[in-house]
Design an enzyme around this catalytic site. Structure first.
Site, PDB file in Angstrom:
ATOM      1  N   CYS A  76       0.835  -1.205   0.000  1.00 32.84           N
ATOM      2  CA  CYS A  76       0.000   0.000   0.000  1.00 32.84           C
ATOM      3  C   CYS A  76       0.867   1.252   0.000  1.00 32.84           C
ATOM      4  O   CYS A  76       2.050   1.201   0.339  1.00 32.84           O
ATOM      5  CB  CYS A  76      -0.883   0.047   1.254  1.00 32.84           C
ATOM      6  SG  CYS A  76      -1.976  -1.363   1.473  1.00 32.84           S
TER       7      CYS A  76
ATOM      8  N   CYS B 171      -2.794   4.775   2.936  1.00 35.71           N
ATOM      9  CA  CYS B 171      -3.914   3.857   2.683  1.00 35.71           C
ATOM     10  C   CYS B 171      -4.939   3.946   3.820  1.00 35.71           C
ATOM     11  O   CYS B 171      -4.582   3.882   5.003  1.00 35.71           O
ATOM     12  CB  CYS B 171      -3.399   2.427   2.553  1.00 35.71           C
ATOM     13  SG  CYS B 171      -4.711   1.229   2.164  1.00 35.71           S
TER      14      CYS B 171
ATOM     15  N   CYS C 248      -2.249  -2.723  -3.798  1.00 41.79           N
ATOM     16  CA  CYS C 248      -3.546  -2.554  -3.146  1.00 41.79           C
ATOM     17  C   CYS C 248      -4.552  -1.963  -4.142  1.00 41.79           C
ATOM     18  O   CYS C 248      -4.267  -0.969  -4.816  1.00 41.79           O
ATOM     19  CB  CYS C 248      -3.393  -1.632  -1.945  1.00 41.79           C
ATOM     20  SG  CYS C 248      -4.939  -1.225  -1.105  1.00 41.79           S
TER      21      CYS C 248
ATOM     22  N   CYS D 276      -6.023   1.742  -2.364  1.00 41.32           N
ATOM     23  CA  CYS D 276      -5.292   3.015  -2.286  1.00 41.32           C
ATOM     24  C   CYS D 276      -4.479   3.323  -3.533  1.00 41.32           C
ATOM     25  O   CYS D 276      -3.937   4.419  -3.665  1.00 41.32           O
ATOM     26  CB  CYS D 276      -4.379   3.033  -1.060  1.00 41.32           C
ATOM     27  SG  CYS D 276      -2.946   1.926  -1.151  1.00 41.32           S
TER      28      CYS D 276
END
Length: 553
Positions: free
Chosen positions: A65, A69, A96, A99
């Site tokens: 991330c 995030c 991810c 995000c």
């Protein structure tokens, strides 16, 4: 949708780091390593300042991330920080979906670092591996390809091909969610050698097919607005694209675009900076696959800050990644404004200047050779005078360009075109009043010497050049002094700590700001150079503030 586990209450109460996260000594940073706790506090605070500077890999979910995030913070024992997304890819993590860690500004580290790793990352960002492979990268750096691979793996956790692959994935994601280009066109525009390679990479990095990534954006799950690609007018480049440009806030849009506007050369550049509403700057480009142009629009947001978008005109889709990288360097979009502003504000003299223009940037260049010529022409004359000389040079030597962007009709001449158009001074002869450069003979000779060195390769002016070597080679040219060498380093290499000794405007700005007492010019330059030592490693940014103070007098 990935989830992150509850945070430790003690950590949640800790304050995030004040400026840049400290550099990890290795490519990965795990619990117990230096810098881990500072980074962990940053992700627990969901601090957007660190987006793009490192990624957070979570072993319990297999994803990585961005620091901000919004998912729950994972437990320490499940977290590893990587300096690049490529290193996370190599370790088996995927991006991810919530995000979008690839949709961030880049790390400022590559401009801060003067070593081979920083130089390599600037060249990879410019697309050199897509054009020439690892051997071309090694040749520019002056090492063997095997040594370059070892060096990057040791420092960043990924070799040059993996780093270039991550760059292609980022470009592909931007085009998939931000344009209506056919998926096949996206593959080649992002630099992939085949559609199969493109599909495999997108599935490995994002855990979805390209069509699914685009569908998520259209459902509103991604942050980029939908854009379209359309053919240009007859005789113009074949592709036009509108793309968003991620930027760290604060961003002094009026300052950076104003700096470019007052130096804009007719036909090559045009700017419109109204007091209210969006700001606009456009210019032509010379890219690896042909001539191009870009128009940047900065729109103020209701809650402060600026939103940036770029309209590209390209001869080939293969130039998308390179064009975006060069525009980002031109606008210094990967800088860390929080770290810069915090450091310079510690000086009571600079603090009011920083408060008046937070997020000040140091404009770069889209063409190092062009910047060298412009810097030499501008030695010891005013900005307005240099602009006039350069306008005549462009009119005489620049290739015509057909653009849908009003005001653009010329390319800045290449070094070869400069050599062909500008006659060498003849000692004792009366100069031609219609010559392209109406400068003193010594200055014209300096321009021609630099153009010749750029053509034959003895002046390696590119983003991956060694800073000390570039400065030494510039100063060795006849008629080129330390001021010009420092200015080129500042704008070509993105050197954040260049200092232009002898600059009259810096002395004027420092005097206006109260950093200097009025006095003889020679002693003032020495005194200011000594005074500026405390602004290191951000003296380039300090110079931008002082130039602004001088202009406001």
């Amino acid at each position: 949708m990935p989830t992150r586990e509850p945070a430790d209450p003690a950590t949640a109460a800790a304050a995030p780091p004040a400026a840049s996260a400290p550099a990890a000594p290795h490519a990965r940073c795990a619990p117990g390593d230096p810098g881990f706790e500072e980074r962990y506090r940053a992700i627990d605070a969901r601090d957007t300042r660190f987006d793009g500077q490192f990624v957070t890999a979570v072993s319990s979910t297999g994803i990585y991330c961005r620091p901000s995030c919004p998912a729950r913070t994972p437990r320490r024992e499940h977290v590893t920080f990587y300096r690049t997304s490529a290193a996370a890819h190599e370790a088996g993590y995927r991006a991810c979906k919530r995000c979008l860690p690839e949709a961030t500004p880049g790390t400022p580290e590559w401009d801060l670092r003067r070593d081979a790793v920083g130089r390599a990352m600037r060249l990879i960002g410019d697309g050199l591996l897509d054009r020439g492979g690892v051997e071309a990268l090694a040749a520019e750096l002056g090492y063997t390809s095997r040594h370059v691979h070892r060096m990057l793996v040791a420092e960043l956790g990924a070799g040059p091909q993996a780093l270039a692959r991550a760059r292609r994935a980022q470009t592909a994601r931007t085009l998939l969610v931000g344009t209506a280009l056919p998926v096949t066109d996206v593959a080649f525009a992002a630099g992939f050698g085949s559609v199969r390679q493109f599909n495999d990479t997108i599935r490995e990095v994002f855990a979805v097919r390209p069509s699914e990534l685009r569908a998520r954006a259209r459902r509103g799950d991604a942050v980029d607005p939908a854009r379209s690609a359309v053919p240009g007018p007859a005789g113009a480049p074949q592709v036009r694209l509108d793309l968003a440009l991620p930027v760290r806030q604060p961003f002094d849009a009026r300052g950076v675009l104003g700096f470019l506007a007052v130096r804009a050369v007719a036909g090559v550049e045009v700017a419109d900076l109204p007091d209210d509403g969006p700001l606009r700057y456009a210019r032509t480009l010379s890219l690896p696959h042909g001539p191009a142009a870009v128009e940047v629009v900065a729109t103020p947001e209701r809650r402060g800050g600026w939103r940036l978008a770029a309209r590209l005109e390209l001869a080939s889709l293969a130039d998308v990644g390179t064009a975006v990288a060069r525009v980002r360097r031109l606008l210094d979009l990967d800088a860390d404004p929080t770290a810069v502003d915090a450091a310079l504000s510690a000086d009571p003299v600079l603090a009011p200047l920083v408060a008046a223009a937070p997020g000040t940037r140091v404009p770069g260049t889209v063409d190092p050779a062009e910047l060298v010529v412009r810097a030499i022409v501008g030695q010891q004359i005013s900005v307005a005078a240099a602009r006039g000389h350069l306008g005549r040079l462009v009119a005489a030597a620049g290739a015509p360009y057909a653009s849908a962007i009003p005001g653009l009709d010329r390319l800045f001449p290449t070094p070869k075109e400069v050599l062909a158009a500008v006659p060498a001074p003849v000692p004792g002869a009366e100069p031609d009043p219609g010559r392209p450069l109406r400068l003193p003979a010594r200055q014209v000779a300096a321009v021609l010497a630099a153009a010749g060195a750029l053509v034959d390769g003895t002046l390696p002016a590119h983003v991956g050049a060694d800073p000390a070597d570039l400065r030494a080679r510039l100063v060795a040219l006849p008629g080129v002094g330390p001021w010009t060498a420092a200015y080129v380093a500042m704008r070509v290499l993105g050197d954040p700590d260049a200092w232009l000794t002898g600059d009259v405007a810096l002395v004027a700005g420092a005097t206006a700001a109260g950093a200097l007492d009025p006095g003889p010019r020679a002693s003032a330059h020495r005194a200011l150079e000594e005074r500026a030592a405390v602004w290191s490693p951000w003296r380039s940014y300090a110079a931008m503030h002082l130039w602004r103070a001088a202009a406001a007098r």
